[in-house]
Design an enzyme around this catalytic site. Sequence first.
Site, PDB file in Angstrom:
ATOM      1  CG  ASN A  13       1.890   0.323  -3.292  1.00 36.61           C
ATOM      2  OD1 ASN A  13       0.852  -0.170  -3.735  1.00 36.61           O
ATOM      3  ND2 ASN A  13       1.897   1.175  -2.275  1.00 36.61           N
ATOM      4  CE  LYS A  15       1.226   4.397  -3.558  1.00 38.31           C
ATOM      5  NZ  LYS A  15       1.529   5.705  -2.982  1.00 38.31           N
ATOM      6  CG  HIS A  99       0.756   2.278   1.875  1.00 40.91           C
ATOM      7  ND1 HIS A  99       0.272   3.560   1.724  1.00 40.91           N
ATOM      8  CD2 HIS A  99       1.855   2.191   1.091  1.00 40.91           C
ATOM      9  CE1 HIS A  99       1.049   4.207   0.868  1.00 40.91           C
ATOM     10  NE2 HIS A  99       2.015   3.404   0.468  1.00 40.91           N
ATOM     11  CD  GLU A 101      -1.206   5.885  -0.581  1.00 44.22           C
ATOM     12  OE1 GLU A 101      -1.568   4.840  -1.152  1.00 44.22           O
ATOM     13  OE2 GLU A 101      -0.252   6.587  -0.993  1.00 44.22           O
ATOM     14  CD  GLU A 171       6.061   3.231   1.561  1.00 44.07           C
ATOM     15  OE1 GLU A 171       6.482   3.086   0.413  1.00 44.07           O
ATOM     16  OE2 GLU A 171       4.858   3.211   1.846  1.00 44.07           O
ATOM     17  N   GLY A 177       4.666  10.033  -3.127  1.00 48.65           N
ATOM     18  CA  GLY A 177       3.949  10.640  -4.243  1.00 48.65           C
ATOM     19  C   GLY A 177       4.187  12.130  -4.393  1.00 48.65           C
ATOM     20  CB  SER A 217       9.583  10.453  -4.237  1.00 48.66           C
ATOM     21  OG  SER A 217       8.298  11.033  -4.061  1.00 48.66           O
TER      22      SER A 217
HETATM   23  P1  PGA Z   1       5.762   6.719  -4.390  1.00 46.61           P
HETATM   24  O1  PGA Z   1       4.919   5.711  -3.455  1.00 46.61           O
HETATM   25  O2  PGA Z   1       6.954   5.939  -4.889  1.00 46.61           O
HETATM   26  O3  PGA Z   1       4.817   7.091  -5.494  1.00 46.61           O
HETATM   27  O4  PGA Z   1       6.173   7.860  -3.538  1.00 46.61           O
HETATM   28  C1  PGA Z   1       5.526   4.813  -2.579  1.00 46.61           C
HETATM   29  C2  PGA Z   1       4.478   4.086  -1.761  1.00 46.61           C
HETATM   30  O5  PGA Z   1       3.489   4.710  -1.372  1.00 46.61           O
HETATM   31  O6  PGA Z   1       4.618   2.874  -1.492  1.00 46.61           O
END
Ligand code: PGA
Length: 263
Positions: A13, A15, A99, A101, A171, A177, A217
């Site tokens: 992903n 983003k 997601h 976000e 998630e 992140g 992460s």
């Molecule tokens: P990350 O993001 O691996 O940077 O924690 C995962 C995601 O948001 O899909």
Amino acid sequence: MAKSVRKFLIAGNWKMNKTASEAVDLVSELVGEVGKTTDVTVCVCPPFTCLESVARALEGSTVRLGAQNMHHEASGAYTGEISAGMLRTLFVNYVILGHSERRQYFAESDEFINKKVIAALEGNLSPILCVGELLAERESGKTLEVIKRQIDGGLVGVTAAHADRLVIAYEPVWAIGTGKTATPAMAQEAQGAIRLLLNGHLGSAAGAKVRILYGGSMKADNAEALLAQPDIDGGLVGGASLEAKSFIKIVQAAQKQAPIRGR
Ligand code: PGA
């Protein structure tokens, strides 16, 4: 049904990162290293603006293309939006939906996300429906309640016939992140609960076919232990998917275990 029926899916992903030329550079490196992989499904989800150039760069490889969002209507007056049909014309197979976000910054509700899940399935895409709890929800013991609400709300109208294409991503929001990964046991606990919810919605034969990814992460050094869990069928990788080397290492961690799982 055994875990081995589910092929690992490692999805990147990206983003809101990468221009089209940066995207092509990254994907060319991926194709060179894992472009013939068949024991694990590898997928990249770049921004909309890179889909066409990435699709071209992926031609002839086994790496699949995903998008990060879509609208549920086929067309119309929805400024700034993109439909399932438009994604299909760019050879997109997967689409990340709901997601955290999107839920957090764009106020997407379970009901709205559900419309997209249905539109994606009807539009021949594989939705990757994201669910997961906030830190405060985990600390107050609400993790399973939150996941149940998001799964029940997101899967209205989804049937056993969709099981092959449906993907769920667990998630935990506090792990996205932040460098804080859920322990394999914590992730398995949540993902085992998701499996039971899927069995309830789709029947256990169909529920056993649905891939449940872990995201938050995921990195080269924790991927193997996470992927060894019975209900972790791959990863949705953010930060570590922005560089070919770290993403490839996660794919390789999945490949190590792929023979145990079969196809
Ligand atoms: P990350 O993001 O691996 O940077 O924690 C995962 C995601 O948001 O899909």
